[in-house]
Design a protein around this motif. Sequence first.
Motif, PDB file in Angstrom:
ATOM      1  N   GLU A 155       0.833  -1.212   0.000  1.00 31.13           N
ATOM      2  CA  GLU A 155       0.000   0.000   0.000  1.00 31.13           C
ATOM      3  C   GLU A 155       0.868   1.263   0.000  1.00 31.13           C
ATOM      4  OE1 GLU A 155      -3.709  -0.062   2.180  1.00 31.13           O
ATOM      5  OE2 GLU A 155      -3.176  -2.039   2.975  1.00 31.13           O
ATOM      6  N   HIS A 156       2.017   1.165  -0.661  1.00 38.27           N
ATOM      7  CA  HIS A 156       2.990   2.260  -0.727  1.00 38.27           C
ATOM      8  C   HIS A 156       3.382   2.737   0.664  1.00 38.27           C
ATOM      9  CE1 HIS A 156       1.419   1.987  -4.700  1.00 38.27           C
ATOM     10  NE2 HIS A 156       0.457   2.894  -4.584  1.00 38.27           N
ATOM     11  N   GLY A 157       3.216   1.886   1.640  1.00 35.53           N
ATOM     12  CA  GLY A 157       3.581   2.254   3.017  1.00 35.53           C
ATOM     13  C   GLY A 157       2.564   3.148   3.700  1.00 35.53           C
ATOM     14  N   LEU A 158       1.493   3.463   2.999  1.00 37.43           N
ATOM     15  CA  LEU A 158       0.536   4.436   3.539  1.00 37.43           C
ATOM     16  C   LEU A 158      -0.779   3.760   3.908  1.00 37.43           C
ATOM     17  CD1 LEU A 158       1.392   7.388   1.143  1.00 37.43           C
ATOM     18  CD2 LEU A 158       2.165   7.036   3.505  1.00 37.43           C
ATOM     19  N   THR A 159      -0.699   2.820   4.837  1.00 37.13           N
ATOM     20  CA  THR A 159      -1.907   2.200   5.363  1.00 37.13           C
ATOM     21  C   THR A 159      -2.680   3.217   6.206  1.00 37.13           C
ATOM     22  OG1 THR A 159      -0.714   1.533   7.326  1.00 37.13           O
ATOM     23  CG2 THR A 159      -0.739  -0.030   5.491  1.00 37.13           C
ATOM     24  N   PRO A 160      -3.953   2.943   6.467  1.00 39.56           N
ATOM     25  CA  PRO A 160      -4.708   3.848   7.351  1.00 39.56           C
ATOM     26  C   PRO A 160      -4.014   4.015   8.699  1.00 39.56           C
ATOM     27  CG  PRO A 160      -6.208   2.328   6.244  1.00 39.56           C
ATOM     28  CD  PRO A 160      -4.816   1.886   5.899  1.00 39.56           C
ATOM     29  N   GLU A 161      -3.436   2.937   9.228  1.00 43.86           N
ATOM     30  CA  GLU A 161      -2.778   3.013  10.523  1.00 43.86           C
ATOM     31  C   GLU A 161      -1.589   3.966  10.456  1.00 43.86           C
ATOM     32  OE1 GLU A 161      -3.466   0.146   8.848  1.00 43.86           O
ATOM     33  OE2 GLU A 161      -5.333  -0.154   9.964  1.00 43.86           O
ATOM     34  N   ARG A 162      -0.816   3.830   9.390  1.00 43.28           N
ATOM     35  CA  ARG A 162       0.363   4.688   9.255  1.00 43.28           C
ATOM     36  C   ARG A 162      -0.038   6.157   9.144  1.00 43.28           C
ATOM     37  NH1 ARG A 162       6.104   4.007   8.974  1.00 43.28           N
ATOM     38  NH2 ARG A 162       6.837   6.136   8.710  1.00 43.28           N
ATOM     39  N   ALA A 184       6.737  16.525  -7.162  1.00 41.73           N
ATOM     40  CA  ALA A 184       5.456  16.096  -6.590  1.00 41.73           C
ATOM     41  C   ALA A 184       4.327  17.031  -7.013  1.00 41.73           C
ATOM     42  CB  ALA A 184       5.547  16.029  -5.067  1.00 41.73           C
ATOM     43  N   HIS A 185       4.659  18.101  -7.735  1.00 45.11           N
ATOM     44  CA  HIS A 185       3.588  18.958  -8.279  1.00 45.11           C
ATOM     45  C   HIS A 185       2.659  18.157  -9.183  1.00 45.11           C
ATOM     46  CE1 HIS A 185       4.810  19.469 -12.532  1.00 45.11           C
ATOM     47  NE2 HIS A 185       6.018  19.192 -12.072  1.00 45.11           N
ATOM     48  N   PHE A 186       3.162  17.066  -9.750  1.00 49.23           N
ATOM     49  CA  PHE A 186       2.333  16.243 -10.644  1.00 49.23           C
ATOM     50  C   PHE A 186       1.876  14.945  -9.957  1.00 49.23           C
ATOM     51  CE2 PHE A 186       3.138  17.609 -15.352  1.00 49.23           C
ATOM     52  CZ  PHE A 186       1.939  18.318 -15.338  1.00 49.23           C
ATOM     53  N   SER A 187       2.083  14.852  -8.661  1.00 52.99           N
ATOM     54  CA  SER A 187       1.644  13.643  -7.952  1.00 52.99           C
ATOM     55  C   SER A 187       0.129  13.628  -7.830  1.00 52.99           C
ATOM     56  CB  SER A 187       2.278  13.598  -6.560  1.00 52.99           C
ATOM     57  OG  SER A 187       1.758  14.645  -5.762  1.00 52.99           O
ATOM     58  N   LYS A 188      -0.428  12.435  -7.684  1.00 53.19           N
ATOM     59  CA  LYS A 188      -1.887  12.327  -7.545  1.00 53.19           C
ATOM     60  C   LYS A 188      -2.430  13.077  -6.330  1.00 53.19           C
ATOM     61  CE  LYS A 188      -2.606   7.998 -10.099  1.00 53.19           C
ATOM     62  NZ  LYS A 188      -3.144   6.626 -10.049  1.00 53.19           N
ATOM     63  N   PRO A 189      -1.816  12.952  -5.157  1.00 51.18           N
ATOM     64  CA  PRO A 189      -2.407  13.676  -4.014  1.00 51.18           C
ATOM     65  C   PRO A 189      -2.381  15.193  -4.195  1.00 51.18           C
ATOM     66  CG  PRO A 189      -0.936  11.945  -3.241  1.00 51.18           C
ATOM     67  CD  PRO A 189      -0.734  12.058  -4.725  1.00 51.18           C
ATOM     68  N   PHE A 190      -1.324  15.736  -4.779  1.00 50.45           N
ATOM     69  CA  PHE A 190      -1.264  17.191  -4.939  1.00 50.45           C
ATOM     70  C   PHE A 190      -2.336  17.661  -5.910  1.00 50.45           C
ATOM     71  CE2 PHE A 190       0.720  21.200  -6.643  1.00 50.45           C
ATOM     72  CZ  PHE A 190       0.672  21.903  -5.457  1.00 50.45           C
ATOM     73  N   LYS A 191      -2.441  16.977  -7.056  1.00 55.29           N
ATOM     74  CA  LYS A 191      -3.468  17.373  -8.025  1.00 55.29           C
ATOM     75  C   LYS A 191      -4.864  17.215  -7.421  1.00 55.29           C
ATOM     76  CE  LYS A 191      -1.951  14.766 -11.442  1.00 55.29           C
ATOM     77  NZ  LYS A 191      -1.846  14.186 -12.795  1.00 55.29           N
ATOM     78  N   ALA A 209      -6.630   4.616  -4.777  1.00 58.00           N
ATOM     79  CA  ALA A 209      -7.184   4.471  -3.426  1.00 58.00           C
ATOM     80  C   ALA A 209      -6.251   5.084  -2.389  1.00 58.00           C
ATOM     81  CB  ALA A 209      -7.436   2.998  -3.121  1.00 58.00           C
ATOM     82  N   VAL A 210      -4.949   4.877  -2.562  1.00 62.23           N
ATOM     83  CA  VAL A 210      -4.010   5.447  -1.600  1.00 62.23           C
ATOM     84  C   VAL A 210      -3.983   6.972  -1.735  1.00 62.23           C
ATOM     85  CG1 VAL A 210      -1.566   5.633  -1.004  1.00 62.23           C
ATOM     86  CG2 VAL A 210      -2.628   3.378  -1.308  1.00 62.23           C
ATOM     87  N   ALA A 211      -4.037   7.457  -2.968  1.00 65.31           N
ATOM     88  CA  ALA A 211      -4.050   8.911  -3.163  1.00 65.31           C
ATOM     89  C   ALA A 211      -5.261   9.531  -2.472  1.00 65.31           C
ATOM     90  CB  ALA A 211      -4.049   9.247  -4.656  1.00 65.31           C
ATOM     91  N   GLU A 212      -6.421   8.880  -2.608  1.00 66.62           N
ATOM     92  CA  GLU A 212      -7.632   9.396  -1.969  1.00 66.62           C
ATOM     93  C   GLU A 212      -7.520   9.305  -0.446  1.00 66.62           C
ATOM     94  OE1 GLU A 212      -9.740  10.811  -3.928  1.00 66.62           O
ATOM     95  OE2 GLU A 212     -11.340  11.306  -2.495  1.00 66.62           O
ATOM     96  N   ARG A 213      -6.898   8.238   0.025  1.00 67.08           N
ATOM     97  CA  ARG A 213      -6.715   8.081   1.474  1.00 67.08           C
ATOM     98  C   ARG A 213      -5.822   9.188   2.034  1.00 67.08           C
ATOM     99  NH1 ARG A 213      -3.918   2.606   2.565  1.00 67.08           N
ATOM    100  NH2 ARG A 213      -5.901   1.739   1.815  1.00 67.08           N
TER     101      ARG A 213
END
Lengths: 261, 261, 261, 261
Positions: A53-60, A102-109, A81-85
Amino acid sequence: MSIRVTVWGENVHEQKNKVVAGIYPDTMHGTIAAALNRESGITASTVTLQDVEHGLTPERLAETDVLIWWGHAAHGDVSDAVAERVAEAVWSGMGIIFLHSAHFSKPFKRLMGTPCNLSWREAGERERLWVTARQHPIARGLPDHFELEHEEMYGEPFGIPEPLETVFISWFAGGEVFRSGLTWRRGAGNVFYFRPGHETYPTYHDTNVQRVIANGVRWAFNPEARLADPTTAPNRPVASALEPIEERGPRLHHDGEEGYR
Amino acid sequence: MSIRVTVWGENVHEQKNKVVAGIYPDTMHGTIAAALNRESGITASTVTLQDVEHGLTPERLAETDVLIWWGHAAHGDVSDAVAERVAEAVWSGMGIIFLHSAHFSKPFKRLMGTPCNLSWREAGERERLWVTARQHPIARGLPDHFELEHEEMYGEPFGIPEPLETVFISWFAGGEVFRSGLTWRRGAGNVFYFRPGHETYPTYHDTNVQRVIANGVRWAFNPEARLADPTTAPNRPVASALEPIEERGPRLHHDGEEGYR
Amino acid sequence: MSIRVTVWGENVHEQKNKVVAGIYPDTMHGTIAAALNRESGITASTVTLQDVEHGLTPERLAETDVLIWWGHAAHGDVSDAVAERVAEAVWSGMGIIFLHSAHFSKPFKRLMGTPCNLSWREAGERERLWVTARQHPIARGLPDHFELEHEEMYGEPFGIPEPLETVFISWFAGGEVFRSGLTWRRGAGNVFYFRPGHETYPTYHDTNVQRVIANGVRWAFNPEARLADPTTAPNRPVASALEPIEERGPRLHHDGEEGYR
Amino acid sequence: MSIRVTVWGENVHEQKNKVVAGIYPDTMHGTIAAALNRESGITASTVTLQDVEHGLTPERLAETDVLIWWGHAAHGDVSDAVAERVAEAVWSGMGIIFLHSAHFSKPFKRLMGTPCNLSWREAGERERLWVTARQHPIARGLPDHFELEHEEMYGEPFGIPEPLETVFISWFAGGEVFRSGLTWRRGAGNVFYFRPGHETYPTYHDTNVQRVIANGVRWAFNPEARLADPTTAPNRPVASALEPIEERGPRLHHDGEEGYR
């Protein structure tokens, strides 16, 4: 109490490119985290794209006060899903710092709602960052400008919404300018974008850059409790209205029902 | 020259609910468009969720200066591709107005980057809208406040980014307040959110509401040419730099190549 | 280290009006300061209009981290020189909180650049403040709304520039709304306006109001060194330019001279 | 209908300095007005510091839709009363454009509420202005950047409040950057600051600069009726409250009285 930082590294260039591996033998995310761990009141660790999960679990995410994001070659490999999380964690109060590409990363956009595009040139040219917001917490301890002798150029227009504050603007030897330090608030979360950090230059070894990132962590940290559900849209029935009112006219919904989403 | 408006209607309640059909025999979108067509310099037509591609083909969007969006019960039925196409049209310069329950529509959430949530109550209570930005183009011709005798309540906190400008704030009989007229810019496109318009009340027959929507259309209209590609991120090779520079240090990319996205 | 707060009180109503003196036997500014002194990390003291230089000597301002201002009947008695001195202290990094009728004080109008006007009614009506910025530091520890059973009404439009952030909006029983918690930055100084506090009601004894003021103090505090001269406009001679340039064309000024002001 | 522009010129350098007189034989304000008069829908005329009341009588301001201000050597010679009258006209709906060294003019500082300072160098160096807000009305018809071969340098930090929008950012050959096109709203009036225009260079003969100023005029123009009194703070007596309320508790004021200012 310490601010808990998670540095997310894409970890692709470090593994595939000898130049990058040579500059960052401890990886880029590792270098950033190590610098933060030398700060008092900050505890940083790392996760990468390749982790489950790219290291980004809900717990993390629940245990992360501020997330730092560096990505470039593999934006598309980050799961939606991880981007939305990540976006939801920001809305609930997690701070986030986006570095360079990271300007073009999913979470930033996702958080900006805009294309986040720009122009660019990879020529190792001189970048000079000017502080535009004097005595801003993110500029703490910095001179009025500082230079990075070798950097990739990013040029305006930068496809972002008007920021809350413009903290830095960059000058490039090739003739361009760029808003290189910008803040926003999204839900309960503070967002900071910081431009420098091309993988083929030693930018994250620079003490001024390290200072900005540490300042950014302290600025982005929201000590309030994380919102349990930042997207909830509660119905407030007539019976519990704060002022006495009587229901009038037709209605579609029942008391306390979930609204349409 | 006339401003070309497309009113997008979800068109569900009008077909399924007798109360709504009774208030809006010409549908909600039809009523909104008819009011706009009585304005000089505006030409409005309608499309609906049930049309092919929800009526929002690339051709249609290219010929739309300002899009108006009303949706409620079927946000999830709007295809992600069409929502993204709408966002891109906004970035390229199309104006957009979101009405009432469109706060939870896919395009609005996409453009805001936030949850866009709120609290609500359907009691037919009195709403009073106060103009907070005197002489703003969107408030043109309005008194300093106006009332809607029967409306659904929306209450703060409203889960949006800080707006460019706050034009209206609503008072509700049951004790809540709401920022009910807000502007943003996303790329080259102007965005206006306007709160009133619950389907079981005759809000879009109200002359003040019609005035706000027409004002909003004129405000949102960007007469500039639409950007051909609002998401492009051009490489600017060293050889064509505006100031003479020499390439230095290692690089990952080739001249003129597409960057990573 | 403690945040040093100076509470500036106009101190007119408390001396002339028995109702006010009865509600605030320790004066309004005294009551506000006493509440702040019960907070950890804050040390508050008071000065008044009647003090020499209204208590706001350069020395006093230099030792003030956050200034709180309450005035109403005697705005015109504040000397222009002191008002300007306060503005300069803000620009240099002092935080400032304006309470209630201080919307018409000289320093607030000076810092806003607008009329700062509003409508008003003194009827002891109910005010309900809604938090519009969830988990904002100024809303720390508050419920999503709180009430003041008796307050003066202030109504929109409020003649201010668009704020950096809207933290509270008020609902009034008589039908008005008001943006009652607003932030700006002016130079290196953080500015917070908070609406409640009419002198004939016990508002500053309310625990939620006291909480907001204490939160506001912590938010407004800028721990950075105060700028020695926040208005300086330095000449940067050609000889010390950061990039090598040669002087070209005619000029009016000599190297290092003071520019026109 | 034509937009009525008044160009206010300090008219000092043109009279005293041969270089300036040589570049601007028709004066700077005359040159600016002449360019505007070549635009359709704009009618421009000029007044100067030396005119009675600096040419800015109440009557003149009432007939001015957009005021353009250029001053440099004689800011202090502008009367405080006229500066305040200009600010009030802006609050009532007059648009205003401040050019170059007008950053230190009394009306600009009054409207901003900040020091408005910057750093500067007079070396005839190259300035390149980048459009940061694509398809913004003020950037209409411009390329993505344009150059002025000889200009005075202005450098960040620029002592202004965060703008509504950043339209241009400048790059300077000597290594500095500057936010050179900025917008704000003050009351009902639109404010635009545009950086270029040092008196010893032919900037106002440049077609791109002329284009920006004409665009700025159209953007700043507010077609709404001017507010008769933009500073009024009306009392709203209980008897005419929009919702039925009863007066409760003590009060200081009488119905309909003027509040304290």
